[in-house]
Design a protein around this motif. Structure first.
Motif, PDB file in Angstrom:
ATOM      1  N   SER A 183       3.710  20.648  -5.164  1.00 30.03           N
ATOM      2  CA  SER A 183       2.543  19.762  -5.183  1.00 30.03           C
ATOM      3  C   SER A 183       2.769  18.517  -4.336  1.00 30.03           C
ATOM      4  O   SER A 183       1.891  18.096  -3.572  1.00 30.03           O
ATOM      5  CB  SER A 183       2.210  19.354  -6.622  1.00 30.03           C
ATOM      6  OG  SER A 183       1.763  20.461  -7.369  1.00 30.03           O
ATOM      7  N   TYR A 184       3.946  17.904  -4.473  1.00 32.66           N
ATOM      8  CA  TYR A 184       4.217  16.687  -3.698  1.00 32.66           C
ATOM      9  C   TYR A 184       4.240  16.995  -2.200  1.00 32.66           C
ATOM     10  O   TYR A 184       3.658  16.245  -1.404  1.00 32.66           O
ATOM     11  CB  TYR A 184       5.547  16.063  -4.116  1.00 32.66           C
ATOM     12  CG  TYR A 184       5.996  14.972  -3.170  1.00 32.66           C
ATOM     13  CD1 TYR A 184       5.396  13.717  -3.201  1.00 32.66           C
ATOM     14  CD2 TYR A 184       6.987  15.214  -2.224  1.00 32.66           C
ATOM     15  CE1 TYR A 184       5.787  12.717  -2.321  1.00 32.66           C
ATOM     16  CE2 TYR A 184       7.382  14.225  -1.341  1.00 32.66           C
ATOM     17  CZ  TYR A 184       6.778  12.980  -1.388  1.00 32.66           C
ATOM     18  OH  TYR A 184       7.160  12.002  -0.508  1.00 32.66           O
ATOM     19  N   CYS A 185       4.886  18.097  -1.804  1.00 34.42           N
ATOM     20  CA  CYS A 185       5.005  18.438  -0.381  1.00 34.42           C
ATOM     21  C   CYS A 185       3.637  18.681   0.240  1.00 34.42           C
ATOM     22  O   CYS A 185       3.339  18.190   1.335  1.00 34.42           O
ATOM     23  CB  CYS A 185       5.868  19.688  -0.206  1.00 34.42           C
ATOM     24  SG  CYS A 185       7.440  19.593  -1.046  1.00 34.42           S
ATOM     25  N   VAL A 186       2.800  19.440  -0.453  1.00 33.42           N
ATOM     26  CA  VAL A 186       1.474  19.753   0.077  1.00 33.42           C
ATOM     27  C   VAL A 186       0.624  18.494   0.148  1.00 33.42           C
ATOM     28  O   VAL A 186      -0.112  18.265   1.119  1.00 33.42           O
ATOM     29  CB  VAL A 186       0.793  20.832  -0.789  1.00 33.42           C
ATOM     30  CG1 VAL A 186      -0.613  21.126  -0.273  1.00 33.42           C
ATOM     31  CG2 VAL A 186       1.625  22.116  -0.796  1.00 33.42           C
ATOM     32  N   GLN A 187       0.719  17.646  -0.882  1.00 27.81           N
ATOM     33  CA  GLN A 187      -0.011  16.382  -0.856  1.00 27.81           C
ATOM     34  C   GLN A 187       0.442  15.517   0.296  1.00 27.81           C
ATOM     35  O   GLN A 187      -0.380  14.894   0.990  1.00 27.81           O
ATOM     36  CB  GLN A 187       0.200  15.650  -2.186  1.00 27.81           C
ATOM     37  CG  GLN A 187      -0.380  14.238  -2.259  1.00 27.81           C
ATOM     38  CD  GLN A 187       0.587  13.162  -1.741  1.00 27.81           C
ATOM     39  OE1 GLN A 187       0.184  12.241  -1.043  1.00 27.81           O
ATOM     40  NE2 GLN A 187       1.864  13.292  -2.050  1.00 27.81           N
ATOM     41  N   PHE A 188       1.741  15.492   0.550  1.00 23.54           N
ATOM     42  CA  PHE A 188       2.288  14.670   1.631  1.00 23.54           C
ATOM     43  C   PHE A 188       1.811  15.180   2.990  1.00 23.54           C
ATOM     44  O   PHE A 188       1.360  14.400   3.840  1.00 23.54           O
ATOM     45  CB  PHE A 188       3.819  14.690   1.556  1.00 23.54           C
ATOM     46  CG  PHE A 188       4.486  13.872   2.624  1.00 23.54           C
ATOM     47  CD1 PHE A 188       4.672  12.517   2.461  1.00 23.54           C
ATOM     48  CD2 PHE A 188       4.921  14.472   3.793  1.00 23.54           C
ATOM     49  CE1 PHE A 188       5.292  11.757   3.448  1.00 23.54           C
ATOM     50  CE2 PHE A 188       5.536  13.726   4.791  1.00 23.54           C
ATOM     51  CZ  PHE A 188       5.712  12.365   4.619  1.00 23.54           C
ATOM     52  N   LEU A 189       1.877  16.486   3.214  1.00 25.49           N
ATOM     53  CA  LEU A 189       1.498  17.048   4.511  1.00 25.49           C
ATOM     54  C   LEU A 189      -0.012  17.002   4.743  1.00 25.49           C
ATOM     55  O   LEU A 189      -0.466  17.028   5.887  1.00 25.49           O
ATOM     56  CB  LEU A 189       2.000  18.491   4.614  1.00 25.49           C
ATOM     57  CG  LEU A 189       3.523  18.656   4.648  1.00 25.49           C
ATOM     58  CD1 LEU A 189       3.904  20.136   4.631  1.00 25.49           C
ATOM     59  CD2 LEU A 189       4.103  17.976   5.876  1.00 25.49           C
ATOM     60  N   SER A 190      -0.780  16.930   3.668  1.00 23.24           N
ATOM     61  CA  SER A 190      -2.243  16.882   3.829  1.00 23.24           C
ATOM     62  C   SER A 190      -2.710  15.530   4.376  1.00 23.24           C
ATOM     63  O   SER A 190      -3.878  15.384   4.744  1.00 23.24           O
ATOM     64  CB  SER A 190      -2.923  17.162   2.488  1.00 23.24           C
ATOM     65  OG  SER A 190      -2.637  16.136   1.556  1.00 23.24           O
ATOM     66  N   GLN A 191      -1.810  14.541   4.436  1.00 24.07           N
ATOM     67  CA  GLN A 191      -2.184  13.243   4.999  1.00 24.07           C
ATOM     68  C   GLN A 191      -2.359  13.304   6.519  1.00 24.07           C
ATOM     69  O   GLN A 191      -2.944  12.405   7.111  1.00 24.07           O
ATOM     70  CB  GLN A 191      -1.102  12.203   4.684  1.00 24.07           C
ATOM     71  CG  GLN A 191      -0.844  11.996   3.212  1.00 24.07           C
ATOM     72  CD  GLN A 191       0.289  11.024   2.979  1.00 24.07           C
ATOM     73  OE1 GLN A 191       0.249   9.886   3.463  1.00 24.07           O
ATOM     74  NE2 GLN A 191       1.302  11.444   2.250  1.00 24.07           N
ATOM     75  N   PHE A 192      -1.837  14.377   7.138  1.00 24.83           N
ATOM     76  CA  PHE A 192      -1.822  14.454   8.598  1.00 24.83           C
ATOM     77  C   PHE A 192      -2.746  15.552   9.133  1.00 24.83           C
ATOM     78  O   PHE A 192      -2.488  16.138  10.179  1.00 24.83           O
ATOM     79  CB  PHE A 192      -0.389  14.704   9.078  1.00 24.83           C
ATOM     80  CG  PHE A 192       0.624  13.782   8.466  1.00 24.83           C
ATOM     81  CD1 PHE A 192       0.772  12.487   8.927  1.00 24.83           C
ATOM     82  CD2 PHE A 192       1.411  14.206   7.414  1.00 24.83           C
ATOM     83  CE1 PHE A 192       1.699  11.637   8.369  1.00 24.83           C
ATOM     84  CE2 PHE A 192       2.346  13.365   6.840  1.00 24.83           C
ATOM     85  CZ  PHE A 192       2.495  12.068   7.320  1.00 24.83           C
ATOM     86  N   LEU A 193      -3.821  15.832   8.408  1.00 24.41           N
ATOM     87  CA  LEU A 193      -4.720  16.913   8.800  1.00 24.41           C
ATOM     88  C   LEU A 193      -5.445  16.633  10.112  1.00 24.41           C
ATOM     89  O   LEU A 193      -5.775  17.553  10.858  1.00 24.41           O
ATOM     90  CB  LEU A 193      -5.745  17.169   7.687  1.00 24.41           C
ATOM     91  CG  LEU A 193      -5.213  17.787   6.394  1.00 24.41           C
ATOM     92  CD1 LEU A 193      -6.318  17.882   5.359  1.00 24.41           C
ATOM     93  CD2 LEU A 193      -4.625  19.166   6.664  1.00 24.41           C
ATOM     94  N   GLN A 194      -5.709  15.375  10.400  1.00 25.81           N
ATOM     95  CA  GLN A 194      -6.495  15.046  11.589  1.00 25.81           C
ATOM     96  C   GLN A 194      -5.710  15.229  12.880  1.00 25.81           C
ATOM     97  O   GLN A 194      -6.251  15.691  13.886  1.00 25.81           O
ATOM     98  CB  GLN A 194      -7.012  13.603  11.479  1.00 25.81           C
ATOM     99  CG  GLN A 194      -7.959  13.381  10.321  1.00 25.81           C
ATOM    100  CD  GLN A 194      -9.186  14.268  10.385  1.00 25.81           C
ATOM    101  OE1 GLN A 194      -9.743  14.499  11.464  1.00 25.81           O
ATOM    102  NE2 GLN A 194      -9.606  14.793   9.246  1.00 25.81           N
ATOM    103  N   ALA A 195      -4.428  14.873  12.866  1.00 28.16           N
ATOM    104  CA  ALA A 195      -3.624  14.956  14.090  1.00 28.16           C
ATOM    105  C   ALA A 195      -2.194  15.376  13.760  1.00 28.16           C
ATOM    106  O   ALA A 195      -1.262  14.571  13.868  1.00 28.16           O
ATOM    107  CB  ALA A 195      -3.632  13.616  14.820  1.00 28.16           C
ATOM    108  N   PRO A 196      -1.996  16.617  13.344  1.00 26.47           N
ATOM    109  CA  PRO A 196      -0.643  17.072  13.006  1.00 26.47           C
ATOM    110  C   PRO A 196       0.219  17.238  14.256  1.00 26.47           C
ATOM    111  O   PRO A 196      -0.270  17.583  15.327  1.00 26.47           O
ATOM    112  CB  PRO A 196      -0.890  18.414  12.315  1.00 26.47           C
ATOM    113  CG  PRO A 196      -2.192  18.893  12.871  1.00 26.47           C
ATOM    114  CD  PRO A 196      -3.007  17.661  13.125  1.00 26.47           C
ATOM    115  N   THR A 197       1.506  17.002  14.101  1.00 25.52           N
ATOM    116  CA  THR A 197       2.464  17.159  15.194  1.00 25.52           C
ATOM    117  C   THR A 197       3.393  18.337  14.906  1.00 25.52           C
ATOM    118  O   THR A 197       3.284  18.998  13.857  1.00 25.52           O
ATOM    119  CB  THR A 197       3.297  15.879  15.374  1.00 25.52           C
ATOM    120  OG1 THR A 197       4.117  15.696  14.204  1.00 25.52           O
ATOM    121  CG2 THR A 197       2.405  14.671  15.551  1.00 25.52           C
ATOM    122  N   SER A 198       4.319  18.567  15.812  1.00 28.26           N
ATOM    123  CA  SER A 198       5.276  19.653  15.628  1.00 28.26           C
ATOM    124  C   SER A 198       6.157  19.418  14.390  1.00 28.26           C
ATOM    125  O   SER A 198       6.598  20.364  13.746  1.00 28.26           O
ATOM    126  CB  SER A 198       6.146  19.797  16.881  1.00 28.26           C
ATOM    127  OG  SER A 198       6.805  18.574  17.188  1.00 28.26           O
TER     128      SER A 198
END
Length: 265
Positions: A183-198
């Motif tokens: 849950s924490y990992c997915v919540q953290f990565l969802s902050q970068f939906l607009q401009a994700p990087t490698s």
């Protein structure tokens, strides 16, 4: 919560499916429906479904039958199998339902019952995600995320297919229904939906490699649990280097059964 209580109370769990729940063609004419019996509707009033969980109480025998509805999928739970069968027959007269027997697969959730309790997982759903991403042959990870996340907030190489990143995050969000450890990992990565990087892309795949190690891991609701609610919460201090906001998380147990949790910045 329903499955946790059913395990503790040793309730029967049955599954129904409504036949022809959806119309398959566009209507070219106006259609008017009469309200159900017992409901008084004023002129111009619209009825709305206010809940998806219903209880049917039989006072003479102190029995209680639970009806859980999601669109055309229904779960019936209760102590009396005869009452469940009676409700099933009544629903079949009105809606034409299909009796699918004991609850085993519901909205992508796999339910397995034993003499010790109920286990809920999304093994098939998880393996399908890993297969579609092409990580079936990848080496599993012991943890879903690296401890140091500073690189996530730095400007990096933008990925070409942003929608693929967004789509995978959405699928992982549904997987948190039975895997609170991501849950924490997915919540953290969802902050970068607009401009994700490698960096975000690699972190997303690391979560999948972690899931690959135990795709059948899920929630277990013991039949030896009590009905006491217990809650735990925690928060860090200004962990986001950009906004200086904190991340908080909580989990709620019914006895020893985890029934609710969340991680949020």
């Amino acid at each position: 919560m329903l499955l946790a209580i059913a395990a503790t109370k040793n309730w029967h769990l049955k599954q129904l499916d409504v036949n022809n729940a959806f119309l398959h063609r566009d209507l070219n004419e106006e259609v008017y429906l009469l309200p159900p019996l017992g409901i008084k509707v004023k002129t111009g009033q619209v009825c709305k479904l206010v809940k998806s969980l219903y209880g049917l109480k039989q006072a003479r025998r102190q029995c209680f039958t639970i009806l859980l509805v999601y669109v055309d999928d229904i779960i019936l739970a209760g102590k009396s199998i005869s009452d469940i069968e009676q409700v099933t027959r009544h629903l079949d007269k009105v809606f034409k339902v299909k009796d699918l027997g004991d609850l085993k697969f519901f909205l992508g959730l796999e339910i397995a019952r034993s003499n010790k309790g109920i286990h809920v997982s999304q093994r098939k759903y998880a393996l399908n995600i890993i297969y579609e991403v092409g990580l079936l042959a990848a080496k599993p990870c012991a943890t879903p995320m690296k401890k140091d996340t500073k690189n996530m907030f730095l400007k990096g190489i933008s990925i070409k297919d942003v929608t693929a990143y967004q789509r995978l995050i959405g699928r992982l969000l549904y997987l948190t229904n039975t895997m609170p450890d991501i849950s924490y990992c997915v919540q953290f990565l969802s902050q970068f939906l607009q401009a994700p990087t490698s960096e975000h892309h690699n972190a997303e795949h690391r979560v999948l490699r972690y899931i690959k190690g135990t795709p059948g891991q899920g929630l277990f609701f013991s039949d030896n649990s009590d009905l006491q609610l217990k809650g735990f919460c925690d928060s860090d201090w200004a962990s986001c280097p950009q906004t200086r906001r904190s991340t908080t998380g909580f989990c709620v147990f019914e006895g020893s059964s985890l029934i609710s949790w969340k991680s949020k910045k």
